[in-house]
Motif scaffolding. Structure first.
Motif, PDB file in Angstrom:
ATOM      1  N   VAL A   9      -2.112  -5.473  -5.829  1.00  0.00           N
ATOM      2  CA  VAL A   9      -1.223  -6.245  -4.824  1.00  0.00           C
ATOM      3  C   VAL A   9      -0.201  -5.314  -4.050  1.00  0.00           C
ATOM      4  N   ARG A  10       0.414  -4.524  -4.732  1.00  0.00           N
ATOM      5  CA  ARG A  10       1.423  -3.517  -4.118  1.00  0.00           C
ATOM      6  C   ARG A  10       0.407  -2.939  -2.926  1.00  0.00           C
ATOM      7  N   LEU A  11      -0.698  -2.317  -3.380  1.00  0.00           N
ATOM      8  CA  LEU A  11      -1.567  -1.524  -2.376  1.00  0.00           C
ATOM      9  C   LEU A  11      -1.997  -2.494  -1.337  1.00  0.00           C
ATOM     10  N   ALA A  12      -2.369  -3.769  -1.651  1.00  0.00           N
ATOM     11  CA  ALA A  12      -2.778  -4.649  -0.182  1.00  0.00           C
ATOM     12  C   ALA A  12      -1.374  -4.726   0.710  1.00  0.00           C
ATOM     13  N   ASN A  13      -0.564  -4.966   0.098  1.00  0.00           N
ATOM     14  CA  ASN A  13       0.934  -4.899   0.868  1.00  0.00           C
ATOM     15  C   ASN A  13       1.379  -3.741   1.588  1.00  0.00           C
ATOM     16  N   GLU A  14       0.922  -2.505   0.896  1.00  0.00           N
ATOM     17  CA  GLU A  14       1.232  -1.379   1.637  1.00  0.00           C
ATOM     18  C   GLU A  14       0.242  -0.957   2.910  1.00  0.00           C
ATOM     19  N   ILE A  15      -0.901  -1.352   2.432  1.00  0.00           N
ATOM     20  CA  ILE A  15      -1.757  -1.355   3.579  1.00  0.00           C
ATOM     21  C   ILE A  15      -1.535  -2.267   4.967  1.00  0.00           C
ATOM     22  N   ALA A  32      -8.894  -6.021   6.199  1.00  0.00           N
ATOM     23  CA  ALA A  32     -10.146  -6.384   5.390  1.00  0.00           C
ATOM     24  C   ALA A  32     -10.908  -5.240   5.751  1.00  0.00           C
ATOM     25  N   LYS A  33     -11.197  -4.569   6.694  1.00  0.00           N
ATOM     26  CA  LYS A  33     -12.211  -3.631   6.872  1.00  0.00           C
ATOM     27  C   LYS A  33     -12.128  -2.769   6.008  1.00  0.00           C
ATOM     28  N   HIS A  34     -10.523  -2.219   5.979  1.00  0.00           N
ATOM     29  CA  HIS A  34     -10.202  -0.944   5.208  1.00  0.00           C
ATOM     30  C   HIS A  34     -10.507  -1.218   3.671  1.00  0.00           C
ATOM     31  N   MET A  35     -10.276  -2.383   2.948  1.00  0.00           N
ATOM     32  CA  MET A  35     -10.483  -2.814   1.676  1.00  0.00           C
ATOM     33  C   MET A  35     -11.909  -2.950   1.479  1.00  0.00           C
ATOM     34  N   HIS A  36     -12.684  -3.386   2.362  1.00  0.00           N
ATOM     35  CA  HIS A  36     -14.258  -3.488   2.199  1.00  0.00           C
ATOM     36  C   HIS A  36     -14.992  -2.173   2.142  1.00  0.00           C
ATOM     37  N   ALA A  46      -9.844  -8.939  -8.196  1.00  0.00           N
ATOM     38  CA  ALA A  46      -8.416  -9.157  -8.514  1.00  0.00           C
ATOM     39  C   ALA A  46      -7.526  -9.525  -7.843  1.00  0.00           C
ATOM     40  N   LEU A  47      -7.646  -9.047  -6.570  1.00  0.00           N
ATOM     41  CA  LEU A  47      -6.757  -9.586  -5.539  1.00  0.00           C
ATOM     42  C   LEU A  47      -7.090 -10.818  -4.941  1.00  0.00           C
ATOM     43  N   PHE A  48      -8.501 -11.228  -5.075  1.00  0.00           N
ATOM     44  CA  PHE A  48      -8.789 -12.633  -4.674  1.00  0.00           C
ATOM     45  C   PHE A  48      -8.321 -13.430  -5.736  1.00  0.00           C
ATOM     46  N   THR A  49      -8.369 -13.181  -6.948  1.00  0.00           N
ATOM     47  CA  THR A  49      -7.929 -14.162  -7.978  1.00  0.00           C
ATOM     48  C   THR A  49      -6.347 -14.023  -8.118  1.00  0.00           C
ATOM     49  N   TYR A  50      -5.715 -12.889  -7.834  1.00  0.00           N
ATOM     50  CA  TYR A  50      -4.211 -13.036  -7.421  1.00  0.00           C
ATOM     51  C   TYR A  50      -3.672 -14.136  -6.161  1.00  0.00           C
ATOM     52  N   LYS A  51      -4.641 -13.931  -5.156  1.00  0.00           N
ATOM     53  CA  LYS A  51      -4.140 -15.121  -3.939  1.00  0.00           C
ATOM     54  C   LYS A  51      -4.517 -16.405  -4.501  1.00  0.00           C
ATOM     55  N   ASP A  52      -5.623 -16.430  -5.223  1.00  0.00           N
ATOM     56  CA  ASP A  52      -5.861 -18.055  -5.677  1.00  0.00           C
ATOM     57  C   ASP A  52      -5.166 -18.680  -6.485  1.00  0.00           C
ATOM     58  N   ALA A  64      -4.182 -12.951   4.771  1.00  0.00           N
ATOM     59  CA  ALA A  64      -5.024 -13.171   6.017  1.00  0.00           C
ATOM     60  C   ALA A  64      -6.438 -12.288   5.730  1.00  0.00           C
ATOM     61  N   ALA A  65      -6.217 -10.933   5.431  1.00  0.00           N
ATOM     62  CA  ALA A  65      -7.325 -10.082   5.063  1.00  0.00           C
ATOM     63  C   ALA A  65      -8.362 -10.468   3.947  1.00  0.00           C
ATOM     64  N   VAL A  66      -7.825 -11.180   2.784  1.00  0.00           N
ATOM     65  CA  VAL A  66      -8.590 -11.772   1.901  1.00  0.00           C
ATOM     66  C   VAL A  66      -9.360 -12.677   2.518  1.00  0.00           C
ATOM     67  N   ASP A  67      -8.618 -13.695   3.134  1.00  0.00           N
ATOM     68  CA  ASP A  67      -9.313 -14.788   3.829  1.00  0.00           C
ATOM     69  C   ASP A  67     -10.664 -14.272   4.879  1.00  0.00           C
ATOM     70  N   HIS A  68     -10.290 -13.284   5.438  1.00  0.00           N
ATOM     71  CA  HIS A  68     -11.337 -12.698   6.351  1.00  0.00           C
ATOM     72  C   HIS A  68     -12.502 -11.933   5.669  1.00  0.00           C
ATOM     73  N   LEU A  69     -12.214 -11.320   4.480  1.00  0.00           N
ATOM     74  CA  LEU A  69     -13.183 -10.670   3.566  1.00  0.00           C
ATOM     75  C   LEU A  69     -14.210 -11.923   3.028  1.00  0.00           C
ATOM     76  N   ARG A  70     -13.386 -12.969   2.571  1.00  0.00           N
ATOM     77  CA  ARG A  70     -14.369 -14.291   2.200  1.00  0.00           C
ATOM     78  C   ARG A  70     -15.038 -14.890   3.330  1.00  0.00           C
ATOM     79  N   HIS A  71     -14.333 -14.828   4.600  1.00  0.00           N
ATOM     80  CA  HIS A  71     -15.315 -15.617   5.822  1.00  0.00           C
ATOM     81  C   HIS A  71     -14.851 -14.839   6.964  1.00  0.00           C
TER      82      HIS A  71
END
Length: 86
Positions: A9-15, A32-36, A46-52, A64-71
């Motif tokens: 989560v910390r890393l996602a926020n920093e990105i 999302a591209k960076h994460m992918h 783990a990030l998807f689970t945290y968001k859910d 929004a990047a998590v949502d983009h990775l999913r859809h």
């Protein structure tokens, strides 16, 4: 805001901070591209689970990047009042 957060989560926020200057949808797509491209699948899960489950400390751009990775064809920005002030 980052104290006590799980590392993914910390890393996602920093990105997300690195792309906050862009249009919201473009920023979410780039996060999302960076994460992918660079994240281990276990970190993504783990990030998807945290968001859910809670997601309360997840930057709106990272969420929004998590949502983009999913859809990938439908990255929707959150309502304006929940976006961070820049």
């Amino acid at each position: 805001m980052t104290d006590g957060l799980p590392p993914h989560v910390r890393l996602a926020n920093e990105i997300a901070i690195q792309f906050a200057h862009l249009d919201f949808t473009d920023g979410a797509t780039r996060v999302a591209k960076h994460m992918h491209d660079f994240w281990d699948p276990r970190m993504l899960r783990a990030l998807f689970t945290y968001k859910d489950t809670t997601g309360q400390d997840l930057d709106p751009l990272a969420a929004a990047a998590v949502d983009h990775l999913r859809h990938p064809t439908d990255p929707q920005p959150p309502p304006r009042e929940s976006r961070p002030q820049t």
